[in-house]
Write a protein that holds these residues in place. Sequence first.
Motif, PDB file in Angstrom:
ATOM      1  N   ARG A 286       0.818  -1.210   0.000  1.00  0.00           N
ATOM      2  CA  ARG A 286       0.000   0.000   0.000  1.00  0.00           C
ATOM      3  C   ARG A 286       0.854   1.264   0.000  1.00  0.00           C
ATOM      4  N   ASP A 287       2.127   1.103  -0.280  1.00  0.00           N
ATOM      5  CA  ASP A 287       3.027   2.256  -0.296  1.00  0.00           C
ATOM      6  C   ASP A 287       3.132   2.833  -1.695  1.00  0.00           C
ATOM      7  N   GLN A 288       3.649   4.053  -1.775  1.00  0.00           N
ATOM      8  CA  GLN A 288       3.979   4.669  -3.056  1.00  0.00           C
ATOM      9  C   GLN A 288       5.489   4.829  -3.232  1.00  0.00           C
ATOM     10  N   TYR A 289       6.252   4.207  -2.331  1.00  0.00           N
ATOM     11  CA  TYR A 289       7.698   4.344  -2.408  1.00  0.00           C
ATOM     12  C   TYR A 289       8.328   3.274  -3.310  1.00  0.00           C
ATOM     13  N   LEU A 290       7.967   2.025  -3.113  1.00  0.00           N
ATOM     14  CA  LEU A 290       8.526   0.941  -3.909  1.00  0.00           C
ATOM     15  C   LEU A 290       7.964   0.982  -5.324  1.00  0.00           C
ATOM     16  N   THR A 291       8.778   0.569  -6.285  1.00  0.00           N
ATOM     17  CA  THR A 291       8.328   0.531  -7.676  1.00  0.00           C
ATOM     18  C   THR A 291       7.433  -0.682  -7.916  1.00  0.00           C
ATOM     19  N   ALA A 292       6.784  -0.700  -9.062  1.00  0.00           N
ATOM     20  CA  ALA A 292       5.942  -1.847  -9.415  1.00  0.00           C
ATOM     21  C   ALA A 292       6.766  -3.128  -9.478  1.00  0.00           C
ATOM     22  N   ALA A 293       7.994  -3.028  -9.982  1.00  0.00           N
ATOM     23  CA  ALA A 293       8.866  -4.209 -10.049  1.00  0.00           C
ATOM     24  C   ALA A 293       9.226  -4.698  -8.652  1.00  0.00           C
ATOM     25  N   GLU A 294       9.472  -3.771  -7.738  1.00  0.00           N
ATOM     26  CA  GLU A 294       9.793  -4.164  -6.362  1.00  0.00           C
ATOM     27  C   GLU A 294       8.583  -4.776  -5.673  1.00  0.00           C
ATOM     28  N   HIS A 295       7.401  -4.244  -5.952  1.00  0.00           N
ATOM     29  CA  HIS A 295       6.191  -4.854  -5.417  1.00  0.00           C
ATOM     30  C   HIS A 295       6.052  -6.285  -5.925  1.00  0.00           C
ATOM     31  N   ALA A 296       6.314  -6.493  -7.199  1.00  0.00           N
ATOM     32  CA  ALA A 296       6.142  -7.824  -7.804  1.00  0.00           C
ATOM     33  C   ALA A 296       7.099  -8.853  -7.207  1.00  0.00           C
ATOM     34  N   ARG A 297       8.274  -8.403  -6.763  1.00  0.00           N
ATOM     35  CA  ARG A 297       9.248  -9.349  -6.190  1.00  0.00           C
ATOM     36  C   ARG A 297       8.814  -9.838  -4.810  1.00  0.00           C
ATOM     37  N   ASN A 298       8.017  -9.048  -4.119  1.00  0.00           N
ATOM     38  CA  ASN A 298       7.516  -9.427  -2.790  1.00  0.00           C
ATOM     39  C   ASN A 298       8.636  -9.812  -1.824  1.00  0.00           C
ATOM     40  N   ASP A 299       9.753  -9.106  -1.883  1.00  0.00           N
ATOM     41  CA  ASP A 299      10.848  -9.405  -0.958  1.00  0.00           C
ATOM     42  C   ASP A 299      11.109  -8.270   0.028  1.00  0.00           C
ATOM     43  N   CYS A 300      10.262  -7.242  -0.006  1.00  0.00           N
ATOM     44  CA  CYS A 300      10.364  -6.168   0.979  1.00  0.00           C
ATOM     45  C   CYS A 300       8.969  -5.627   1.258  1.00  0.00           C
ATOM     46  N   PHE A 301       8.878  -4.851   2.343  1.00  0.00           N
ATOM     47  CA  PHE A 301       7.563  -4.549   2.914  1.00  0.00           C
ATOM     48  C   PHE A 301       7.657  -3.233   3.675  1.00  0.00           C
ATOM     49  N   THR A 302       6.596  -2.439   3.627  1.00  0.00           N
ATOM     50  CA  THR A 302       6.544  -1.186   4.380  1.00  0.00           C
ATOM     51  C   THR A 302       5.577  -1.355   5.566  1.00  0.00           C
ATOM     52  N   PRO A 303       6.098  -1.601   6.751  1.00  0.00           N
ATOM     53  CA  PRO A 303       5.230  -1.902   7.901  1.00  0.00           C
ATOM     54  C   PRO A 303       4.418  -0.722   8.406  1.00  0.00           C
ATOM     55  N   CYS A 304       4.684   0.486   7.918  1.00  0.00           N
ATOM     56  CA  CYS A 304       3.893   1.631   8.382  1.00  0.00           C
ATOM     57  C   CYS A 304       2.493   1.648   7.792  1.00  0.00           C
TER      58      CYS A 304
END
Length: 317
Positions: A286-304
Amino acid sequence: MMTLTVTQKTREADDVFSFQLAASNGQPLPAYEAGAHIDLHLPQGQVRQYSLCMPSGAGQPGSYTVAVLRDPASRGGSIALHDQIRVGMTLMASPPRNLFALVPHAQKTLLFAGGIGITPILCMAQELAARQQDFELHYCCRSRSKAAFADFLESSAFADRAHLHFDDVSPLDVQACLKPPQAGQHLYVCGPNGFMQHVLTSASLCGWPETQLHREHFAAVPANRPQADIAFEVEIASTGAVHLIPPERSVFEVLDEAGIPLPVSCEQGVCGTCVTKLIAGTPDHRDQYLTAAEHARNDCFTPCCSRALSPRLVLDI
């Protein structure tokens, strides 16, 4: 943390003030590169991120400059700065962090700023000019009275590369500014979400790949989620401890209450401070910081702000 004294407060445009800040102890401040920001701790306990407008060492030596739009619809930080902060007062701040850095040695750089989004873009333009690198700046505002630093841009050494666009006189034609990109060219945009989306969508239609597009959000895009949030679990990889995240609370809030500190700043998913490595599970980004490619990798997360699509997430904490 640094203790900074407000040494100058200047009206830059309608509802925009700049604040010059110096170390209260008289010591040199940490250097930074264009695109950096600081977290300011405000009187009512708010913590807000503000881009540094001037290159490190420019203006008054040993000072930082930020510019702030007074926004009645904001969460209160801009109003506090405009209405309460005076020359001579002190504020706590983090050292500069850069989540919007220029790509070194770009062949050409296109800079787009909308409204108060000029703050990091102004610093970038000055740094690129000092490096003698090729760039164009397009700055868009509703009218000249709303354009902070307009006089500075028009009298700068790079005035021929700084193009001001006002909605009531000469609105921006994004398509006319864009051409199919070449390798080594990069585009940076900052401003209201609608403005940024217009620029980025136009660039994509012109063939710009995601890797050559860079943006910085000031606020999260309102979510349109027809389904209610549901509870899920978060497992801490280092200890095996499992924490229940109820629908009404964020991962950050629950872990912070449990004594598991996470770096956090914006709490909206726009600054990237809290990005955490994800070991297992499927996140609901639900963040706007990570790119679409980073979202697709599902290897990081924004806990806020982000949640889970799977019953459990395992975080590398």
